[in-house]
Design a protein around this motif. Structure first.
Motif, PDB file in Angstrom:
ATOM      1  N   ASN A   1      -2.686   5.049  -1.750  1.00 20.70           N
ATOM      2  CA  ASN A   1      -3.246   4.246  -2.843  1.00 20.70           C
ATOM      3  C   ASN A   1      -2.762   4.680  -4.213  1.00 20.70           C
ATOM      4  OD1 ASN A   1      -4.665   2.683  -1.045  1.00 20.70           O
ATOM      5  ND2 ASN A   1      -6.533   3.877  -1.216  1.00 20.70           N
TER       6      ASN A   1
ATOM      7  N   ASP B   1     -11.349  -4.103  -0.785  1.00 23.30           N
ATOM      8  CA  ASP B   1     -10.259  -4.860  -0.151  1.00 23.30           C
ATOM      9  C   ASP B   1      -8.927  -4.715  -0.886  1.00 23.30           C
ATOM     10  OD1 ASP B   1     -12.056  -5.962   1.725  1.00 23.30           O
ATOM     11  OD2 ASP B   1     -12.532  -7.628   0.361  1.00 23.30           O
TER      12      ASP B   1
ATOM     13  N   LYS C   1      -5.698  -2.679   0.592  1.00 23.72           N
ATOM     14  CA  LYS C   1      -5.113  -3.320   1.775  1.00 23.72           C
ATOM     15  C   LYS C   1      -4.327  -4.583   1.382  1.00 23.72           C
ATOM     16  CE  LYS C   1      -6.381  -5.090   6.306  1.00 23.72           C
ATOM     17  NZ  LYS C   1      -7.459  -5.340   7.249  1.00 23.72           N
TER      18      LYS C   1
ATOM     19  N   ASP D   1      -1.129  -3.577  -0.565  1.00 19.02           N
ATOM     20  CA  ASP D   1      -0.094  -3.096   0.355  1.00 19.02           C
ATOM     21  C   ASP D   1       0.582  -4.255   1.088  1.00 19.02           C
ATOM     22  OD1 ASP D   1      -0.924  -0.615  -0.485  1.00 19.02           O
ATOM     23  OD2 ASP D   1      -1.836  -0.046   1.432  1.00 19.02           O
ATOM     24  N   ALA D   2      -0.200  -5.231   1.506  1.00 13.52           N
ATOM     25  CA  ALA D   2       0.354  -6.395   2.207  1.00 13.52           C
ATOM     26  C   ALA D   2       1.267  -7.211   1.293  1.00 13.52           C
ATOM     27  CB  ALA D   2      -0.778  -7.271   2.746  1.00 13.52           C
TER      28      ALA D   2
END
Length: 84
Positions: A60, A40, A43, A46-47
């Motif tokens: 990544n 996880d 993701k 990035d958020a």
């Protein structure tokens, strides 16, 4: 906004730490508490970068895996740079 490589020195490492502390701390905390899995992390990273900095992370290698300490399992190591 495009990601740029920044030359690290004793002044801007503290600024980078302040910006990233919020995102990294909560990711680490959730990992240790079992709330998220290692899969996880990219993701969520990035958020957080989009939320905090308005930056879209292209991959990544420029995101969650940019710091070798993560891939080596040295969690919490990044803040020690500010100690000198």
């Amino acid at each position: 906004m495009k990601l740029k490589k920044v030359i690290i020195n004793t002044i801007n490492i503290k600024l980078i730490f302040i910006i990233l502390f919020g995102s990294i701390w909560f990711i680490l905390k959730d990992l240790f508490e079992g709330k998220i899995s290692v899969a996880d992390v990219p993701k969520i990273w990035d958020a957080k970068m989009l939320e905090y900095l308005g930056v879209t992370v292209p991959n990544n290698g420029k995101g969650a895996l940019q710091d070798v300490h993560w891939s080596c399992g040295y969690f919490g190591y990044f803040p020690t740079y500010s100690l000198g």
